[in-house]
Structures are given as C-alpha cells and as structure tokens.
Enzyme design. Structure first.
Site, PDB file in Angstrom:
ATOM      1  N   PHE A 138      -9.974  -1.688   4.460  1.00  0.00           N
ATOM      2  CA  PHE A 138      -8.906  -1.694   3.379  1.00  0.00           C
ATOM      3  C   PHE A 138      -9.209  -1.232   1.946  1.00  0.00           C
ATOM      4  CE2 PHE A 138      -4.350  -2.060   2.678  1.00  0.00           C
ATOM      5  CZ  PHE A 138      -3.740  -1.631   3.785  1.00  0.00           C
ATOM      6  N   GLU A 146     -11.486  -4.483   9.383  1.00  0.00           N
ATOM      7  CA  GLU A 146     -10.665  -3.556   8.767  1.00  0.00           C
ATOM      8  C   GLU A 146     -10.887  -3.622   7.023  1.00  0.00           C
ATOM      9  OE1 GLU A 146      -5.860  -2.205   8.385  1.00  0.00           O
ATOM     10  OE2 GLU A 146      -6.378  -4.371   8.294  1.00  0.00           O
ATOM     11  N   ASN A 159       0.739  -1.228  -0.010  1.00  0.00           N
ATOM     12  CA  ASN A 159      -0.001  -0.133  -0.038  1.00  0.00           C
ATOM     13  C   ASN A 159       0.909   1.288   0.033  1.00  0.00           C
ATOM     14  OD1 ASN A 159       0.789  -1.050   2.564  1.00  0.00           O
ATOM     15  ND2 ASN A 159      -0.874   0.230   3.701  1.00  0.00           N
ATOM     16  N   GLU A 203       3.963  -5.065  12.772  1.00  0.00           N
ATOM     17  CA  GLU A 203       3.291  -3.883  12.453  1.00  0.00           C
ATOM     18  C   GLU A 203       2.008  -4.075  11.667  1.00  0.00           C
ATOM     19  OE1 GLU A 203       1.880  -0.410  13.419  1.00  0.00           O
ATOM     20  OE2 GLU A 203       4.111  -0.689  13.890  1.00  0.00           O
ATOM     21  N   LEU A 204       0.900  -4.278  12.195  1.00  0.00           N
ATOM     22  CA  LEU A 204      -0.216  -5.069  11.731  1.00  0.00           C
ATOM     23  C   LEU A 204      -1.366  -4.056  11.359  1.00  0.00           C
ATOM     24  CD1 LEU A 204       0.275  -8.129  14.120  1.00  0.00           C
ATOM     25  CD2 LEU A 204       1.242  -7.748  11.793  1.00  0.00           C
ATOM     26  N   GLY A 205      -2.654  -4.576  11.316  1.00  0.00           N
ATOM     27  CA  GLY A 205      -3.659  -3.877  10.675  1.00  0.00           C
ATOM     28  C   GLY A 205      -4.278  -2.935  11.824  1.00  0.00           C
ATOM     29  N   GLY A 261       2.039  -5.840   7.782  1.00  0.00           N
ATOM     30  CA  GLY A 261       1.157  -6.401   7.060  1.00  0.00           C
ATOM     31  C   GLY A 261      -0.145  -6.613   7.934  1.00  0.00           C
ATOM     32  N   SER A 262      -0.867  -7.657   7.365  1.00  0.00           N
ATOM     33  CA  SER A 262      -2.138  -8.003   8.111  1.00  0.00           C
ATOM     34  C   SER A 262      -1.826  -8.528   9.289  1.00  0.00           C
ATOM     35  CB  SER A 262      -2.945  -8.863   6.839  1.00  0.00           C
ATOM     36  OG  SER A 262      -2.680 -10.054   7.025  1.00  0.00           O
ATOM     37  N   GLY A 279       6.942 -14.687  -3.745  1.00  0.00           N
ATOM     38  CA  GLY A 279       5.668 -14.907  -3.125  1.00  0.00           C
ATOM     39  C   GLY A 279       5.586 -15.203  -1.474  1.00  0.00           C
ATOM     40  N   CYS A 282      -2.848   1.086   6.797  1.00  0.00           N
ATOM     41  CA  CYS A 282      -3.239   0.571   8.060  1.00  0.00           C
ATOM     42  C   CYS A 282      -3.881   1.781   9.069  1.00  0.00           C
ATOM     43  CB  CYS A 282      -2.150  -0.170   8.775  1.00  0.00           C
ATOM     44  SG  CYS A 282      -0.723   1.107   8.947  1.00  0.00           S
TER      45      CYS A 282
END
Length: 482
Positions: A379, A377, A151, A249-251, A227-228, A207, A283
């Site tokens: 997004f 969340e 993002n 560091e998350l949602g 990320g999530s 990936g 986020c």
C-alpha cells in the site's frame, strides 16, 4: 441525510452534527485543517438505521423511473461540475489532480450505471410441474450498511451506495474518518441536490467502534465493506454469526507478468502506472513484477527511470503527479517493508526515501520470494521485481499469493495469454494492461483473501444488494387429500 451546505470550513448536518462532537479534516500534504466534521456515535447510528428503515419501503415502491431519475440528475450535476468532488479529493485524500479527476469520472459512470440498473429485469419466469406461474424475483434487502476506505474514497463508497439505492434500498454509510467529506458528505450532498428523498442515505463519520456497531446492528441485514483483509475477516466473522448478507472487497498483492515476447518499453510504462498511481494506495496496485530472467535488467532499468522522473509533492500543485502517503503510520509501514526487503537481499534501484509523507516511487529488483515486500500488500509506491525462467514457474508464483484480486499479462500474443488466464486464480485478468482497472458495467471482486460474498458491477449487484423471492400464482386454490 446531510442537507446543510458547507463553506470549506465547517461541514456537518443530519445525524453527524451532535453525538460525538466534531473532528478536524486534515490535508496530509500540509497538515492544514480544511474542514470540521461532526462525529457520530452509536446513538446516532441507531437513529440513522431507524430513519432509513422507515423511509425505505416507500422508495422501493416508487416506479423504477423515479429512482433512475435521481441517479441521472446526480450524474449530470457531477459531470458538469467535477469540482464538487475534486476540490475535496485532492487535499483530503492526497490525490494527484489527474487521479482526482479520474475518480470523479468513475463516480459519474457509477451513477449512470445505477440509472440503468434500476431499469433492469429483476426476475425470471421459472418452469413448474404444477399448472401455475412460477417467478423468481429480486427484492431489496432493506437497509444496506456500507463501510468504505480512504484511498479512492468517492468511488469506493458510491459503487456500493449507488446500486443499493437504485435497487430500492436505504443506506447507512460510514466512510473512513480520514476522508469523511470526499468519501461521504460531499456524495450525500450531491444526491440530495439530485432529489434523493430524505432518510434514504445517512453518512456517519466515525471510528471503528461505530463501524463495528453497524456490522452488528440487528436491523441492517446487508453489509458491504471495502478495506483490509484483516478487518474484513473480523467483519465476516461477526456478520456470519448473525447470518447477514455480507460483501467483502479486500486487499490484494497483484502480479504483473511480463511474457518473453513482450515489448519492454511498453511493459515498463504499464508497470510504473500500476505500481505508482496514487502512491500505490490502491487494492489493485501492481505489487509484484515477474519478468523473464534474461530481460530483467532491461525492464528494471526502464522502470527505475520512470520512477525517477515522477514528480512528488503537494497535489494542489498540478505539476506533482503523486501526493503524500495518507498518514505517518502508513508511511512507516511502507518504509519498514522496503528496508526489511533490502536486508533480505533485494537491490534498491530507485526511491526508498521520503520527505515528510512524500515517499519517492521505489523499485526493488532481485526480490526474494519470501521477503516482506513480495509476500505482503505494501500500500505504497513500491515496485518489487523478480525474474523467472519458465512461464510455468511464473504462473506458480502468481498463484502462490494468499490474495487473488487482479493480474496483468503483457505479451505480443494476447490469445495465448487468454489461455494462461484460465490457470490464474484471480477475480480479474487484464491482458496487455496493468492491474488497476474498474468499470461500473463490469463485475469486480476478488478470490481467496481478496474478497468474499459477491461482486460489484452490472447485474451482479442484484445478487449483492437484494434477496431472491420465489412467487407462485394459481388460478384456483389447490386442493389436498386432507
């Protein structure tokens, strides 16, 4: 490290050139192939970690001024030519041009702060009951694994990469495969041009399998993931079992609390920016708007007017403030959350429609507290609004979320809001601003399901990317009874 130049068609180099072949980089706004990037596999990962571990000790042993100089040169290069990033951020991540320019500025700021970080004190003198010198000092962990999202791909990579390098570490970076250039390869090229020695930064477009292998790799003692929350839980489980240093560091499902005395015009402007910037794919996006019940209609009408005015389309056209949702899967998730929340009783005041990946800024009012758009969340560019009767009730609603990243309080009495901040369970509270904010010199991190394992920013990076070593020194060898 990536050292080869690219012409906008082909970009590969270093460890990404072979293992798993190549993959096209697609512009979500048009579907056009804008680059071709080599894909890494686990064998590439092993080679990258070995090279990073070999290069790191000499880097850490350099005078701090040399590490700072690399960061300073990189900041100057990007400051003079932000197009190094913006020309990729706009098509690859679907960034509006204003957002892309802002992100390039944030990366420049992060590099400047990295130069300052390299010069900070890295320890302290401790008291001791013995006649000796006792020192607590920070030492780089060695190799830092960084996994970053799509993002804000450049800054969310560099806020880990820069401090880790500045403190004497080497880095293996796995960007989101949808933003391999703006989230990794273009950044590595910038640092290489600024003089970063070979072997210290490795970019592995790949990936989730390579990301999982990076987390589990025995020679990567520190993982920094943005990320999530769902992915963060899995990473935390793996890293915890391996006793690794891990930063997650998350949602977030961030609340904007409009107090009864707030200026509604200004509040609606802040709320629109917080919910719609970069299509809501942040986020820190404002995911919940709490407004006094007797002012709800006024606020909702102004927020809907703002939403209807926003231009949405191909971000290569400067007239469009918002670009596309990143891919079809995310768009379907956003649209499903809007639909199910309307079915649960919410009122659609603006948006709720899309053409291709271009989703209109959406305002939902009278949103039930147990509805999907309020609990989850999103997004996406969706502003759920609900009313409250008392400030006490509003604080309870703010804290009821499983997330705790960023909260906004809008009011005519900022010092009263500061007192309310003591009762809010979140990593950041912004009085008279919206929820999306970040500065390289400020600590940043979440509570509850929004993060664990430390913060970014300023001197707190020492705790995140270093180990603490206790050193004592005596003039003579200590003698003991036996």
């Amino acid at each position: 490290m990536v050292t080869e130049a690219w012409d906008g068609k082909i970009f590969s180099g270093g460890f990404v050139a072979g293992g798993a072949g190549t993959s096209p980089v697609l512009a979500p706004a048009t579907g056009e192939t804008i680059a071709s990037v080599g894909q890494a596999d686990t064998a590439d990962l092993d080679r990258a970690v070995r090279a990073a571990a070999a290069a790191q000790p000499a880097w850490a042993a350099l005078p701090y001024t040399e590490r700072a100089a690399v960061m300073t040169r990189a900041a100057a290069l990007l400051g003079d030519e932000p197009e190094r990033l913006t020309r990729w951020l706009v098509p690859e991540s679907g960034s509006g041009q204003g957002k892309a320019g802002f992100e390039a500025m944030l990366v420049t700021s992060e590099l400047q702060a990295g130069a300052a970080l390299a010069a900070q004190p890295y320890g302290q003198l401790l008291r001791s009951m013995k006649p000796r010198m006792s020192i607590g000092r920070y030492a780089p962990v060695g190799v830092v694994g960084v996994i970053s999202p799509f993002n804000f791909p450049a800054i969310l990579s560099m806020r880990s990469v820069v401090p880790a390098l500045a403190l004497g570490n080497a880095v293996v970076l796995k960007p989101d495969p949808r933003t391999s250039v703006s989230g990794g390869l273009a950044l590595a090229a910038l640092l290489a041009e600024a003089g970063l020695p070979e072997g210290l930064l490795h970019v592995l477009p790949a990936g989730a399998d390579v990301g999982a292998a990076l987390v589990a790799h025995p020679d990567v003692p520190c993982i920094s993931f943005t990320g999530s929350t769902a992915a963060g839980r899995r990473i935390g489980e793996t890293a915890g079992g391996l006793l690794k240093k891990v930063h997650l560091e998350l949602g977030g499902n961030n609340a904007l609390l409009v107090l009864p005395d707030a200026d509604i015009d200004a509040a609606a402007s802040a709320g629109a920016w917080g919910s719609f910037l970069h299509q809501g794919q942040i986020c820190m996006t404002t995911g919940r708007h709490l407004v006094p019940r007797d002012r709800l209609e006024e606020y909702a009408a102004k927020l809907a007017q703002a939403a209807d005015r926003i231009s949405v389309g191909d971000p290569t056209d400067p007239a469009n403030a918002l670009g596309p949702i990143v891919d079809q899967g995310q768009l379907e998730k956003v649209h499903a959350l809007v639909g199910s929340t309307v079915e649960a009783g919410a009122r659609l005041r603006a948006g709720g429609t899309h053409e291709g990946l271009f989703y209109r800024p959406t305002v939902l009012t009278d949103v039930p507290l147990d509805s999907p758009a309020w609990r989850e969340e999103i997004f996406g560019p969706v502003a759920p609004v609900t009313g409250y009767d008392t400030v006490e009730e509003a604080i309870d609603i703010v804290n009821s979320s499983e997330y705790g990243l960023s909260v906004s309080i809008l009011t005519a009495d900022p010092f009263a809001a500061l007192q309310l901040a003591d009762r809010i369970k979140a990593g950041a509270v912004h009085v008279n601003d919206q929820t999306v904010d970040d500065e390289a010199v400020a600590p940043f991190g979440g509570t509850k399901a929004s993060g664990a394992g430390g913060h970014f920013g300023s001197s707190v990076n020492l705790d995140t990317f270093c180990d603490v070593q206790w050193v004592t020194i005596q003039s003579d060898i200590q003698r003991y009874p036996f």
